[in-house]
Write a protein that holds these residues in place. Structure first.
Motif, PDB file in Angstrom:
ATOM      1  N   GLU A  73      65.284   1.118  22.119  1.00 22.06           N
ATOM      2  CA  GLU A  73      65.739   2.262  22.913  1.00 22.06           C
ATOM      3  C   GLU A  73      64.622   2.881  23.734  1.00 22.06           C
ATOM      4  O   GLU A  73      64.806   3.181  24.914  1.00 22.06           O
ATOM      5  CB  GLU A  73      66.343   3.336  22.010  1.00 22.06           C
ATOM      6  CG  GLU A  73      67.706   2.989  21.486  1.00 22.06           C
ATOM      7  CD  GLU A  73      68.257   4.041  20.549  1.00 22.06           C
ATOM      8  OE1 GLU A  73      67.497   4.914  20.073  1.00 22.06           O
ATOM      9  OE2 GLU A  73      69.465   3.981  20.277  1.00 22.06           O
ATOM     10  N   LEU A  74      63.478   3.098  23.124  1.00 24.07           N
ATOM     11  CA  LEU A  74      62.363   3.728  23.834  1.00 24.07           C
ATOM     12  C   LEU A  74      61.896   2.853  24.991  1.00 24.07           C
ATOM     13  O   LEU A  74      61.720   3.336  26.117  1.00 24.07           O
ATOM     14  CB  LEU A  74      61.203   4.010  22.881  1.00 24.07           C
ATOM     15  CG  LEU A  74      60.011   4.736  23.492  1.00 24.07           C
ATOM     16  CD1 LEU A  74      60.419   6.117  23.988  1.00 24.07           C
ATOM     17  CD2 LEU A  74      58.890   4.850  22.472  1.00 24.07           C
ATOM     18  N   PHE A 117      64.300   1.468  32.361  1.00 24.94           N
ATOM     19  CA  PHE A 117      65.329   1.884  33.318  1.00 24.94           C
ATOM     20  C   PHE A 117      65.005   3.209  34.001  1.00 24.94           C
ATOM     21  O   PHE A 117      65.432   3.439  35.130  1.00 24.94           O
ATOM     22  CB  PHE A 117      66.696   1.906  32.630  1.00 24.94           C
ATOM     23  CG  PHE A 117      67.148   0.530  32.241  1.00 24.94           C
ATOM     24  CD1 PHE A 117      67.420  -0.424  33.219  1.00 24.94           C
ATOM     25  CD2 PHE A 117      67.255   0.170  30.915  1.00 24.94           C
ATOM     26  CE1 PHE A 117      67.804  -1.705  32.868  1.00 24.94           C
ATOM     27  CE2 PHE A 117      67.642  -1.112  30.550  1.00 24.94           C
ATOM     28  CZ  PHE A 117      67.923  -2.062  31.528  1.00 24.94           C
ATOM     29  N   SER A 118      64.220   4.074  33.360  1.00 26.07           N
ATOM     30  CA  SER A 118      63.779   5.304  34.029  1.00 26.07           C
ATOM     31  C   SER A 118      62.792   4.985  35.142  1.00 26.07           C
ATOM     32  O   SER A 118      62.834   5.605  36.212  1.00 26.07           O
ATOM     33  CB  SER A 118      63.132   6.260  33.029  1.00 26.07           C
ATOM     34  OG  SER A 118      64.080   6.695  32.099  1.00 26.07           O
ATOM     35  N   GLY A 119      61.906   4.015  34.901  1.00 25.59           N
ATOM     36  CA  GLY A 119      61.005   3.570  35.963  1.00 25.59           C
ATOM     37  C   GLY A 119      61.793   3.034  37.146  1.00 25.59           C
ATOM     38  O   GLY A 119      61.474   3.316  38.306  1.00 25.59           O
ATOM     39  N   LEU A 120      62.841   2.279  36.853  1.00 26.17           N
ATOM     40  CA  LEU A 120      63.693   1.733  37.906  1.00 26.17           C
ATOM     41  C   LEU A 120      64.418   2.850  38.661  1.00 26.17           C
ATOM     42  O   LEU A 120      64.507   2.828  39.892  1.00 26.17           O
ATOM     43  CB  LEU A 120      64.695   0.759  37.280  1.00 26.17           C
ATOM     44  CG  LEU A 120      65.432  -0.189  38.193  1.00 26.17           C
ATOM     45  CD1 LEU A 120      64.472  -1.077  38.973  1.00 26.17           C
ATOM     46  CD2 LEU A 120      66.397  -1.043  37.380  1.00 26.17           C
ATOM     47  N   LEU A 152      55.916  11.460  28.897  1.00 22.72           N
ATOM     48  CA  LEU A 152      56.121  10.687  27.673  1.00 22.72           C
ATOM     49  C   LEU A 152      55.382   9.349  27.698  1.00 22.72           C
ATOM     50  O   LEU A 152      54.795   8.947  26.691  1.00 22.72           O
ATOM     51  CB  LEU A 152      57.622  10.471  27.426  1.00 22.72           C
ATOM     52  CG  LEU A 152      58.411  11.734  27.077  1.00 22.72           C
ATOM     53  CD1 LEU A 152      59.890  11.421  26.924  1.00 22.72           C
ATOM     54  CD2 LEU A 152      57.866  12.387  25.816  1.00 22.72           C
ATOM     55  N   ILE A 153      55.388   8.665  28.827  1.00 19.56           N
ATOM     56  CA  ILE A 153      54.677   7.378  28.864  1.00 19.56           C
ATOM     57  C   ILE A 153      53.165   7.587  28.981  1.00 19.56           C
ATOM     58  O   ILE A 153      52.383   6.788  28.473  1.00 19.56           O
ATOM     59  CB  ILE A 153      55.229   6.436  29.958  1.00 19.56           C
ATOM     60  CG1 ILE A 153      54.857   4.994  29.616  1.00 19.56           C
ATOM     61  CG2 ILE A 153      54.760   6.815  31.324  1.00 19.56           C
ATOM     62  CD1 ILE A 153      55.641   3.957  30.367  1.00 19.56           C
ATOM     63  N   ILE A 210      58.371  -4.546  31.446  1.00 17.05           N
ATOM     64  CA  ILE A 210      58.759  -5.968  31.407  1.00 17.05           C
ATOM     65  C   ILE A 210      57.710  -6.725  30.588  1.00 17.05           C
ATOM     66  O   ILE A 210      58.046  -7.516  29.698  1.00 17.05           O
ATOM     67  CB  ILE A 210      58.886  -6.562  32.827  1.00 17.05           C
ATOM     68  CG1 ILE A 210      60.076  -5.941  33.572  1.00 17.05           C
ATOM     69  CG2 ILE A 210      58.989  -8.084  32.779  1.00 17.05           C
ATOM     70  CD1 ILE A 210      61.433  -6.309  33.026  1.00 17.05           C
ATOM     71  N   PHE A 211      56.441  -6.477  30.874  1.00 10.78           N
ATOM     72  CA  PHE A 211      55.361  -7.117  30.106  1.00 10.78           C
ATOM     73  C   PHE A 211      55.468  -6.749  28.628  1.00 10.78           C
ATOM     74  O   PHE A 211      55.329  -7.614  27.755  1.00 10.78           O
ATOM     75  CB  PHE A 211      53.984  -6.715  30.649  1.00 10.78           C
ATOM     76  CG  PHE A 211      53.408  -7.693  31.622  1.00 10.78           C
ATOM     77  CD1 PHE A 211      52.594  -8.724  31.186  1.00 10.78           C
ATOM     78  CD2 PHE A 211      53.691  -7.594  32.971  1.00 10.78           C
ATOM     79  CE1 PHE A 211      52.065  -9.638  32.076  1.00 10.78           C
ATOM     80  CE2 PHE A 211      53.172  -8.506  33.874  1.00 10.78           C
ATOM     81  CZ  PHE A 211      52.352  -9.531  33.427  1.00 10.78           C
ATOM     82  N   ALA A 212      55.679  -5.469  28.316  1.00 13.49           N
ATOM     83  CA  ALA A 212      55.764  -5.029  26.918  1.00 13.49           C
ATOM     84  C   ALA A 212      56.931  -5.710  26.207  1.00 13.49           C
ATOM     85  O   ALA A 212      56.785  -6.159  25.057  1.00 13.49           O
ATOM     86  CB  ALA A 212      55.917  -3.511  26.853  1.00 13.49           C
TER      87      ALA A 212
END
Length: 134
Positions: A109-110, A116-119, A22-23, A86-88
């Motif tokens: 939400e996205l 949080f998925s990256g985390l 997705l990313i 975080i930058f975004a």
């Protein structure tokens, strides 16, 4: 008897494929539409940051997702996605941080999902179904 729905390796694999794919689509869009990079450069300039940092979006939205999908240094990929988000959030979405949609959902939400998925991937790692399991 083992629960057939308890499979950590498969769960991590599904998480990696979902987040990574997705990313990655966002990254591919930015690669195909150079105007996106100009927008990011302008946002960076607003914070007195060098425009060259805009190329970091390719790290966070192309390289990191590929790392996550393939399971090559997935923890680092998760950290890069987290940092990218975080930058975004700071550059482009800070005005929406405490906003809700007309349906009552968080306006970000996205972005929150990717953050949080990256985390989660940072802490979980790739699992056994990876090129380089950790």
């Amino acid at each position: 008897m083992r629960n057939p729905f308890q499979n950590d390796a498969l769960g991590k694999f599904i998480l990696r494929l979902t987040v990574g794919t997705l990313i990655l689509l966002h990254g591919v869009f930015k690669m195909l539409n150079p105007g996106s990079l100009e927008f990011i450069s302008k946002q960076l300039a607003g914070f007195n940051l060098p425009a060259v940092l805009a190329y970091g979006v390719y790290v966070g939205e192309v390289i990191a997702p590929l790392m996550i999908i393939l399971g090559i240094f997935s923890r680092l990929g998760g950290l890069l996605v987290f940092g990218n988000m975080i930058f975004a959030l700071v550059l482009a979405h800070r005005s929406q941080l405490f906003s809700l949609t007309s349906n009552g959902g968080w306006a970000l939400e996205l972005q929150g999902f990717y953050l949080f998925s990256g985390l989660a991937i940072l802490f979980l790692g790739s699992g056994k179904m990876a090129i380089r399991p950790d």
